[in-house]
Write an enzyme that holds these catalytic residues in place. Structure first.
Site, mmCIF file in Angstrom:
data_model
loop_
_atom_site.group_PDB
_atom_site.id
_atom_site.type_symbol
_atom_site.label_atom_id
_atom_site.label_comp_id
_atom_site.label_asym_id
_atom_site.label_seq_id
_atom_site.Cartn_x
_atom_site.Cartn_y
_atom_site.Cartn_z
ATOM 1 N N ALA A 1 14.131 47.733 41.445
ATOM 2 C CA ALA A 1 15.096 47.949 40.362
ATOM 3 C C ALA A 1 14.365 48.612 39.200
ATOM 4 O O ALA A 1 13.142 48.504 39.085
ATOM 5 C CB ALA A 1 15.670 46.604 39.928
ATOM 6 N N GLY B 1 13.782 45.708 44.797
ATOM 7 C CA GLY B 1 15.044 46.270 45.275
ATOM 8 C C GLY B 1 14.854 47.314 46.363
ATOM 9 O O GLY B 1 15.766 47.544 47.168
ATOM 10 N N GLU C 1 14.616 45.351 49.424
ATOM 11 C CA GLU C 1 15.956 44.797 49.660
ATOM 12 C C GLU C 1 16.910 45.858 50.196
ATOM 13 O O GLU C 1 17.738 45.577 51.060
ATOM 14 C CB GLU C 1 16.487 44.173 48.361
ATOM 15 C CG GLU C 1 15.683 42.937 47.968
ATOM 16 C CD GLU C 1 15.969 42.460 46.557
ATOM 17 O OE1 GLU C 1 15.809 43.267 45.613
ATOM 18 O OE2 GLU C 1 16.343 41.293 46.384
ATOM 19 N N GLU D 1 8.966 40.415 42.227
ATOM 20 C CA GLU D 1 9.746 40.013 41.042
ATOM 21 C C GLU D 1 9.121 38.839 40.299
ATOM 22 O O GLU D 1 9.270 38.717 39.081
ATOM 23 C CB GLU D 1 11.183 39.658 41.458
ATOM 24 C CG GLU D 1 12.044 40.849 41.856
ATOM 25 C CD GLU D 1 11.927 41.220 43.334
ATOM 26 O OE1 GLU D 1 10.996 40.727 44.013
ATOM 27 O OE2 GLU D 1 12.781 42.001 43.799
HETATM 28 N N1 CAA Z 1 11.124 50.624 37.337
HETATM 29 C C1 CAA Z 1 10.949 51.598 36.408
HETATM 30 N N2 CAA Z 1 9.925 52.469 36.443
HETATM 31 C C2 CAA Z 1 9.053 52.366 37.467
HETATM 32 C C3 CAA Z 1 9.180 51.380 38.468
HETATM 33 C C4 CAA Z 1 10.274 50.479 38.375
HETATM 34 N N3 CAA Z 1 10.506 49.520 39.312
HETATM 35 N N4 CAA Z 1 8.148 51.502 39.333
HETATM 36 C C5 CAA Z 1 7.419 52.546 38.897
HETATM 37 N N5 CAA Z 1 7.955 53.059 37.767
HETATM 38 C C6 CAA Z 1 7.471 54.202 36.983
HETATM 39 C C7 CAA Z 1 6.228 53.797 36.198
HETATM 40 O O1 CAA Z 1 6.563 53.128 34.992
HETATM 41 C C8 CAA Z 1 5.604 55.168 35.955
HETATM 42 O O2 CAA Z 1 6.295 55.812 34.922
HETATM 43 P P1 CAA Z 1 5.449 56.494 33.695
HETATM 44 O O3 CAA Z 1 4.698 57.599 34.389
HETATM 45 O O4 CAA Z 1 6.523 56.963 32.790
HETATM 46 O O5 CAA Z 1 4.558 55.444 33.165
HETATM 47 C C9 CAA Z 1 5.923 55.919 37.250
HETATM 48 O O6 CAA Z 1 7.025 55.227 37.837
HETATM 49 C C10 CAA Z 1 4.774 55.903 38.255
HETATM 50 O O7 CAA Z 1 4.380 54.560 38.453
HETATM 51 P P2 CAA Z 1 2.877 54.034 38.249
HETATM 52 O O8 CAA Z 1 2.156 54.874 37.249
HETATM 53 O O9 CAA Z 1 2.937 52.579 37.973
HETATM 54 O O10 CAA Z 1 2.281 54.328 39.697
HETATM 55 P P3 CAA Z 1 1.132 53.544 40.462
HETATM 56 O O11 CAA Z 1 0.822 54.339 41.676
HETATM 57 O O12 CAA Z 1 0.021 53.228 39.523
HETATM 58 O O13 CAA Z 1 1.777 52.124 40.888
HETATM 59 C C11 CAA Z 1 3.493 50.716 41.812
HETATM 60 C C12 CAA Z 1 2.838 52.108 41.785
HETATM 61 C C13 CAA Z 1 2.505 49.682 42.379
HETATM 62 C C14 CAA Z 1 4.716 50.787 42.693
HETATM 63 C C15 CAA Z 1 3.865 50.307 40.360
HETATM 64 O O14 CAA Z 1 4.610 51.375 39.774
HETATM 65 C C16 CAA Z 1 4.710 49.087 40.268
HETATM 66 O O15 CAA Z 1 4.180 47.979 40.369
HETATM 67 N N6 CAA Z 1 6.049 49.230 40.074
HETATM 68 C C17 CAA Z 1 6.941 48.126 39.899
HETATM 69 C C18 CAA Z 1 7.224 47.400 41.208
HETATM 70 C C19 CAA Z 1 8.128 46.219 40.971
HETATM 71 O O16 CAA Z 1 7.775 45.279 40.273
HETATM 72 N N7 CAA Z 1 9.331 46.222 41.578
HETATM 73 C C20 CAA Z 1 10.293 45.179 41.448
HETATM 74 C C21 CAA Z 1 11.288 45.539 40.398
HETATM 75 S S1 CAA Z 1 12.379 44.189 39.982
HETATM 76 C C22 CAA Z 1 13.544 44.172 41.192
HETATM 77 O O17 CAA Z 1 13.574 44.974 42.090
HETATM 78 C C23 CAA Z 1 14.541 43.052 40.997
HETATM 79 C C24 CAA Z 1 15.604 42.917 42.027
HETATM 80 O O18 CAA Z 1 15.384 42.394 43.116
HETATM 81 C C25 CAA Z 1 16.960 43.314 41.697
#
Ligand code: CAA
Length: 258
Positions: free
Chosen positions: A66, A109, A112, A132
């Site tokens: 998400a 997500g 999911e 999460e």
């Molecule tokens: N939401 C919004 N932006 C996101 C994102 C997310 N889930 N995942 C990545 N991005 C964005 C980053 O903020 C970054 O943007 P900027 O360049 O503007 O900073 C861009 O995408 C590239 O990401 P990274 O620089 O972080 O890339 P990385 O290779 O260093 O890391 C990653 C990759 C491990 C996937 C890391 O981005 C990450 O941990 N992302 C979040 C993963 C996460 O926690 N997902 C769960 C979300 S909550 C959910 O899904 C709830 C539900 O069940 C409904």
């Protein structure tokens, strides 16, 4: 909705393709992307010329979950009554088989969404996870339920409670993916699987998916009753007559989807 901004859609033969396309956010499931994805999948599902749907992302990310930036300031009401994920319910309910072609991150997500699909093909680069817990929330689009059913309670509990990621080979052994393929072959393999499904009789494929879905959603007794009813009902179809006649006559069946 015809002009999508966060996904790309395409029809190849009898297969509908949906490619998530927010490269700047690793295909995070923001409200626009969710609405467009649901709209495209439902439109393909309503089209009798489509027999299977492939959902894919980029080489780097199927979807990184998400959209955390969009979600960060939301309230309880925003996330319940006005849930941005409600439209994904429609994706999980379509009759047409969904094939997920997953490369790179399938987190939160994203994992999911893959689990809403009927077949999950993973590139050897795929990484699955429900992180999460690190954000101070829990999976909210089916992660606790579908993951536990897919890989069993204890493996799911470790992933959901610790946020541990699972690489493709482990995910295949655990039962989270149908098959792992080399990253370079992912889209071709997904196309082949989808073509094979789409070449079968559409109403029979719908019945097969409906019965399979019941195995995940109802008791075994109810599922068996539904399977028996669906099985018998298929004998009203021209395609059942054709399929069995083709076997007896040692030729390929010509299904007409009725
Ligand atoms: N939401 C919004 N932006 C996101 C994102 C997310 N889930 N995942 C990545 N991005 C964005 C980053 O903020 C970054 O943007 P900027 O360049 O503007 O900073 C861009 O995408 C590239 O990401 P990274 O620089 O972080 O890339 P990385 O290779 O260093 O890391 C990653 C990759 C491990 C996937 C890391 O981005 C990450 O941990 N992302 C979040 C993963 C996460 O926690 N997902 C769960 C979300 S909550 C959910 O899904 C709830 C539900 O069940 C409904």
């Amino acid at each position: 909705m015809s002009q999508y901004t966060t996904i790309v859609t395409e029809t190849r033969g009898r297969v509908g393709w949906v490619t998530l396309h927010r490269p700047e956010a690793l295909n995070a499931l923001g409200s626009t992307l969710v609405a467009e994805l649901a709209d495209a999948v439902v439109a393909f599902d309503r089209d009798d010329a489509i027999g299977a749907i492939v959902i894919t992302g980029s080489e780097r990310a199927f979807a990184a979950g998400a959209d955390i930036k969009e979600m960060a300031g939301r309230s309880v009401r925003d996330m319940s009554v006005d849930s941005p994920f409600a439209a994904l319910e429609e994706v999980s309910r379509v009759r047409t088989p969904l094939v997920a072609a997953v490369a790179g991150y399938a987190l939160g997500g994203g994992c999911e969404l893959a689990m809403m699909c009927d077949i999950v093909l993973a590139a050897d680069t795929a990484v699955f996870g429900q992180p999460e817990i690190d954000l101070g929330v829990i999976p909210g689009i089916g992660g606790t339920q579908r993951l536990a059913r897919a890989i069993g309670y204890y493996k799911a509990a470790e992933m959901v409670l610790t946020g541990r990621r699972m690489p493709a080979d482990e995910a295949e052994r655990a039962g989270l993916v149908s098959r792992v393929v080399p990253a370079a072959d992912l889209l071709a393999e997904a196309g082949e699987v989808a073509d094979r499904i789409a070449s079968r009789s559409l109403p029979v494929v719908y019945a097969a998916k409906q019965a399979l879905r019941a195995s995940q959603e109802t008791t075994t007794a109810e599922g068996l009753r539904l399977e028996r009813t669906l099985f018998a009902s298929l004998f009203a179809l021209d395609d059942q007559t054709e399929g069995m006649a083709a076997f007896v006559e040692k030729r390929k069946p010509q299904f007409r989807h009725r």
